[in-house]
Design a protein around this motif. Structure first.
Motif, PDB file in Angstrom:
ATOM      1  N   TYR A   1      16.477 -29.148 -36.612  1.00 22.01           N
ATOM      2  CA  TYR A   1      17.612 -29.344 -37.517  1.00 22.01           C
ATOM      3  C   TYR A   1      18.821 -28.500 -37.130  1.00 22.01           C
ATOM      4  O   TYR A   1      19.710 -28.299 -37.942  1.00 22.01           O
ATOM      5  CB  TYR A   1      17.201 -29.049 -38.957  1.00 22.01           C
ATOM      6  N   MET A   2      18.812 -27.968 -35.916  1.00 23.22           N
ATOM      7  CA  MET A   2      19.965 -27.178 -35.495  1.00 23.22           C
ATOM      8  C   MET A   2      20.529 -27.765 -34.221  1.00 23.22           C
ATOM      9  O   MET A   2      19.787 -28.175 -33.333  1.00 23.22           O
ATOM     10  CB  MET A   2      19.556 -25.730 -35.268  1.00 23.22           C
TER      11      MET A   2
ATOM     12  N   ARG B   1      18.598 -18.131 -31.245  1.00 23.69           N
ATOM     13  CA  ARG B   1      18.518 -16.873 -31.980  1.00 23.69           C
ATOM     14  C   ARG B   1      17.654 -17.018 -33.221  1.00 23.69           C
ATOM     15  O   ARG B   1      16.763 -16.212 -33.470  1.00 23.69           O
ATOM     16  CB  ARG B   1      19.924 -16.441 -32.400  1.00 23.69           C
ATOM     17  N   PHE B   2      17.932 -18.059 -34.016  1.00 28.18           N
ATOM     18  CA  PHE B   2      17.197 -18.245 -35.268  1.00 28.18           C
ATOM     19  C   PHE B   2      15.711 -18.463 -35.000  1.00 28.18           C
ATOM     20  O   PHE B   2      14.857 -17.880 -35.663  1.00 28.18           O
ATOM     21  CB  PHE B   2      17.768 -19.439 -36.051  1.00 28.18           C
TER      22      PHE B   2
ATOM     23  N   VAL C   1      13.875 -15.327 -34.144  1.00 30.67           N
ATOM     24  CA  VAL C   1      13.556 -14.501 -35.311  1.00 30.67           C
ATOM     25  C   VAL C   1      12.308 -15.052 -36.019  1.00 30.67           C
ATOM     26  O   VAL C   1      11.390 -14.305 -36.364  1.00 30.67           O
ATOM     27  CB  VAL C   1      14.758 -14.434 -36.286  1.00 30.67           C
TER      28      VAL C   1
ATOM     29  N   ILE D   1       8.794 -13.007 -36.629  1.00 29.07           N
ATOM     30  CA  ILE D   1       8.280 -12.760 -37.992  1.00 29.07           C
ATOM     31  C   ILE D   1       6.973 -13.529 -38.196  1.00 29.07           C
ATOM     32  O   ILE D   1       6.016 -13.006 -38.777  1.00 29.07           O
ATOM     33  CB  ILE D   1       9.328 -13.186 -39.035  1.00 29.07           C
TER      34      ILE D   1
ATOM     35  N   LEU E   1      16.046 -12.903 -45.468  1.00 26.84           N
ATOM     36  CA  LEU E   1      16.213 -13.193 -44.049  1.00 26.84           C
ATOM     37  C   LEU E   1      16.286 -14.705 -43.800  1.00 26.84           C
ATOM     38  O   LEU E   1      17.209 -15.201 -43.157  1.00 26.84           O
ATOM     39  CB  LEU E   1      15.039 -12.585 -43.267  1.00 26.84           C
ATOM     40  N   PHE E   2      15.309 -15.435 -44.352  1.00 26.96           N
ATOM     41  CA  PHE E   2      15.235 -16.858 -44.009  1.00 26.96           C
ATOM     42  C   PHE E   2      16.189 -17.710 -44.838  1.00 26.96           C
ATOM     43  O   PHE E   2      16.581 -18.781 -44.390  1.00 26.96           O
ATOM     44  CB  PHE E   2      13.789 -17.350 -44.107  1.00 26.96           C
TER      45      PHE E   2
ATOM     46  N   MET F   1      19.186 -17.643 -42.895  1.00 27.13           N
ATOM     47  CA  MET F   1      19.024 -18.488 -41.721  1.00 27.13           C
ATOM     48  C   MET F   1      19.165 -19.967 -42.075  1.00 27.13           C
ATOM     49  O   MET F   1      20.005 -20.672 -41.522  1.00 27.13           O
ATOM     50  CB  MET F   1      17.642 -18.229 -41.115  1.00 27.13           C
TER      51      MET F   1
ATOM     52  N   ARG G   1      22.378 -21.900 -42.873  1.00 23.50           N
ATOM     53  CA  ARG G   1      23.290 -22.289 -41.798  1.00 23.50           C
ATOM     54  C   ARG G   1      22.729 -23.393 -40.913  1.00 23.50           C
ATOM     55  O   ARG G   1      23.252 -23.650 -39.833  1.00 23.50           O
ATOM     56  CB  ARG G   1      23.645 -21.048 -40.983  1.00 23.50           C
ATOM     57  N   THR G   2      21.654 -24.034 -41.339  1.00 20.17           N
ATOM     58  CA  THR G   2      21.154 -25.186 -40.584  1.00 20.17           C
ATOM     59  C   THR G   2      21.711 -26.464 -41.190  1.00 20.17           C
ATOM     60  O   THR G   2      22.378 -26.433 -42.216  1.00 20.17           O
ATOM     61  CB  THR G   2      19.619 -25.264 -40.618  1.00 20.17           C
ATOM     62  N   ARG G   3      21.387 -27.580 -40.547  1.00 17.00           N
ATOM     63  CA  ARG G   3      21.973 -28.851 -40.963  1.00 17.00           C
ATOM     64  C   ARG G   3      21.479 -29.286 -42.340  1.00 17.00           C
ATOM     65  O   ARG G   3      22.241 -29.777 -43.153  1.00 17.00           O
ATOM     66  CB  ARG G   3      21.674 -29.912 -39.895  1.00 17.00           C
TER      67      ARG G   3
ATOM     68  N   ALA H   1      10.883  -5.387 -40.452  1.00 15.26           N
ATOM     69  CA  ALA H   1      11.123  -6.489 -39.508  1.00 15.26           C
ATOM     70  C   ALA H   1      12.363  -7.282 -39.898  1.00 15.26           C
ATOM     71  O   ALA H   1      13.171  -7.658 -39.038  1.00 15.26           O
ATOM     72  CB  ALA H   1       9.900  -7.401 -39.460  1.00 15.26           C
ATOM     73  N   SER H   2      12.546  -7.523 -41.199  1.00 16.62           N
ATOM     74  CA  SER H   2      13.694  -8.328 -41.623  1.00 16.62           C
ATOM     75  C   SER H   2      15.004  -7.563 -41.452  1.00 16.62           C
ATOM     76  O   SER H   2      16.011  -8.127 -41.040  1.00 16.62           O
ATOM     77  CB  SER H   2      13.536  -8.749 -43.086  1.00 16.62           C
TER      78      SER H   2
ATOM     79  N   THR I   1      15.942  -7.693 -37.778  1.00 16.37           N
ATOM     80  CA  THR I   1      16.331  -8.987 -37.208  1.00 16.37           C
ATOM     81  C   THR I   1      17.507  -9.633 -37.936  1.00 16.37           C
ATOM     82  O   THR I   1      18.036 -10.637 -37.472  1.00 16.37           O
ATOM     83  CB  THR I   1      15.137  -9.965 -37.216  1.00 16.37           C
TER      84      THR I   1
ATOM     85  N   TYR J   1      20.690 -10.663 -36.047  1.00 15.74           N
ATOM     86  CA  TYR J   1      20.699 -11.864 -35.201  1.00 15.74           C
ATOM     87  C   TYR J   1      21.025 -13.105 -36.015  1.00 15.74           C
ATOM     88  O   TYR J   1      21.401 -14.141 -35.466  1.00 15.74           O
ATOM     89  CB  TYR J   1      19.351 -12.035 -34.500  1.00 15.74           C
ATOM     90  N   ILE J   2      20.844 -13.012 -37.340  1.00 17.82           N
ATOM     91  CA  ILE J   2      21.207 -14.140 -38.203  1.00 17.82           C
ATOM     92  C   ILE J   2      22.711 -14.126 -38.467  1.00 17.82           C
ATOM     93  O   ILE J   2      23.349 -15.172 -38.564  1.00 17.82           O
ATOM     94  CB  ILE J   2      20.460 -14.046 -39.557  1.00 17.82           C
TER      95      ILE J   2
ATOM     96  N   GLU K   1      25.124 -13.030 -36.516  1.00 19.64           N
ATOM     97  CA  GLU K   1      25.937 -13.348 -35.340  1.00 19.64           C
ATOM     98  C   GLU K   1      26.459 -14.777 -35.365  1.00 19.64           C
ATOM     99  O   GLU K   1      25.864 -15.643 -35.961  1.00 19.64           O
ATOM    100  CB  GLU K   1      25.065 -13.227 -34.086  1.00 19.64           C
ATOM    101  N   GLU K   2      27.547 -14.993 -34.645  1.00 19.50           N
ATOM    102  CA  GLU K   2      28.017 -16.378 -34.510  1.00 19.50           C
ATOM    103  C   GLU K   2      28.132 -16.743 -33.052  1.00 19.50           C
ATOM    104  O   GLU K   2      28.623 -15.981 -32.276  1.00 19.50           O
ATOM    105  CB  GLU K   2      29.368 -16.544 -35.177  1.00 19.50           C
TER     106      GLU K   2
END
Lengths: 247, 227
Positions: free
Chosen positions: A152-153, A161-162, A165, A169, B153-154, B157, B160-162, B216-217, B220, B223-224, B226-227
């Protein structure tokens, strides 16, 4: 940590190195060795006597156990390549992590299919919420999430990157899932291959058959991952050319 | 170090102010949690209630998980719509400070929802919530930390997905399996008034999960962003 755990850990890294190397000839040798050991393994798996208690159903063990090993190995490799990607930002590592996840998903599915086929005649049920079964199922679901997230990306760099991660995890989570489910309940037959203090209760010929299957599956897995990686590299090159043409 | 905490506080304050002005997330979360609690009652039949701690705990935590997902994706959806992620990246703040800010504000949202959820459980299912308030609060605290750490964290993430919010539960729930198991088991022990001997191990497991995944979150999260 005993000798066996050390050997297991070392083999993880050797396999990671083989997946990682660029040498083209490796594929040819891998295919050859894979076919040879697979032939031997199939031969051994079919002609070695089964245990009286389980009968012919026991033979699925030679597919089930290697597949389980591969599905955990593959997820470990996803973790390794994800970490590498986040450190060095090399797109090749992302492609390798993706290939390992995809091939690992196939073997994890095999585990979930062969398990119930064996369990039905032996345990009398298709499924129980035992620790190892449940961990495999959760591992499978994490694989699904990983592959879905990727699909989906569109932005290549962000996707890499995603998913890295999630690869990290997810890998950290699997042992905790296993522990929590183990405390929750358990029924799976105990470890029969390796017990502390050496080889377990399996008869010797079965050991040979099982180790042959393990080796064969590992070689085939590495071969698949390498071909999948090469395919993905070509695919991305094609996409780049297409994007260039459309301007 | 002082700057680190002031960033955390700034993010929390901003989130709470947005929530107080719009009252969007919390209301939906509350209604949704109550709805799930009600639906379970219909699914299991009207005879449910009194002395069925395992069922009560299961219903409660499933409702909490679903409702939490709504809160998280809303919280991150606001960031996406107002380009909050870009603004965060422009500040000299440490990404992990931003993570802790978002995590704590999400934790507060979920905690408020849980307080109401526990009250509803006491009323609808005649659960012994008042008698075991301390133990239940401890369980809820330990479990909610884990949920909000991984969730923050997720949610950042998947926002920003579709397909955005739809993906969050698919990614999050498998990872939260240990939290669900431990929270339900510990809640059962707490509702039965069993004491530390029966719930201690599960609380310790939740504590371990919290520590591992906060670390961990937080690491990381950059990295989420960043663009």
């Amino acid at each position: 940590m005993g000798l066996y755990e050390l050997i297991f850990l070392a083999s993880f890294f050797v396999i990671a190195m083989i997946v990682w190397t660029r040498e083209e000839n490796v594929n040819r040798w891998l295919a050859l060795a894979g076919v040879a050991t697979l032939t031997f393994a199939v031969y051994a798996d079919i002609f070695i006597a089964t245990t009286a208690r389980q009968g012919v159903a026991q033979r699925i063990f030679y597919v089930h156990v290697p597949s389980a090993w591969i599905s955990f190995l593959a997820f470990f490799l996803v973790f390794i390549f994800s970490v590498r990607y986040l450190i060095w930002r090399n797109a090749a590592d992302d492609i390798r992590a993706y290939s390992c996840a995809e091939v690992g998903m196939v073997f994890c599915t095999l585990v979930l299919i062969t398990g119930p086929i064996w369990a039905h005649p032996v345990w009398g049920v298709w499924w129980t919420w035992d620790a190892r079964l449940t961990t495999s199922l959760i591992l499978w679901l994490i694989y699904v999430a990983y592959l879905m997230l990727r699909s989906y990306m569109t932005d290549q760099e962000q996707r890499a990157r995603f998913s890295a991660v999630l690869g990290i995890i997810g890998f950290i989570d699997v042992p905790i899932v296993h522990m929590s489910v183990k405390w929750w309940r358990t029924l799976h037959p105990g470890p029969v291959i390796m017990r502390s203090g050496g080889m377990g209760e399996l008869p010797a010929p079965m050991h040979i058959a099982l180790w042959a299957s393990l080796l064969a599956f590992t070689l085939v897995f590495i071969y698949f991952v390498r071909r999948r990686t090469a395919l993905e590299v070509l695919h991305e090159r094609l996409e780049a050319v297409r994007a260039e043409r459309e301007g | 170090m002082k700057f680190f905490f002031s960033v955390i506080w700034a993010v929390i304050e901003k989130d709470l102010r947005v929530e107080l002005r719009t009252r969007e997330s919390l209301l939906v979360m509350l209604v949704f949690a109550l709805l799930v609690l009600t639906l379970f009652s219909f699914a299991f039949g009207p005879g449910l209630g009194g002395g069925e701690a395992p069922i009560q705990a299961g219903i409660l935590w499933v409702a909490f998980l679903f409702s939490s997902v709504i809160g998280m994706s809303r919280s991150m959806g606001i960031e996406r719509e107002s380009n909050g992620f870009s603004a965060m990246r422009l500040t000299p703040a440490d990404p992990s400070a931003l993570f802790f800010g978002k995590m704590i504000s999400i934790f507060i949202l979920i905690a408020v929802m849980e307080v109401v959820g526990f009250m509803a459980l006491a009323v609808f299912y005649r659960a012994k919530v008042w008698e075991n308030l301390g133990a239940l609060a401890l369980v809820a605290f330990a479990a909610t930390i884990g949920i909000s750490a991984v969730g923050t964290l997720f949610a950042a993430m998947t926002a920003r997905t579709r397909i955005r919010d739809v993906l969050l539960p698919v990614v999050l729930f498998p990872l939260l399996v240990p939290v669900l198991i431990a929270a339900v088991k510990a809640t059962v022990a707490a509702l039965d008034g069993a004491g530390w001997a029966d719930m201690g191990d599960w609380i310790k497991m939740l504590g371990a999960y919290d520590l591992i995944f906060i670390a961990a979150s937080a690491v990381t999260f950059e990295y989420i962003l960043e663009e």
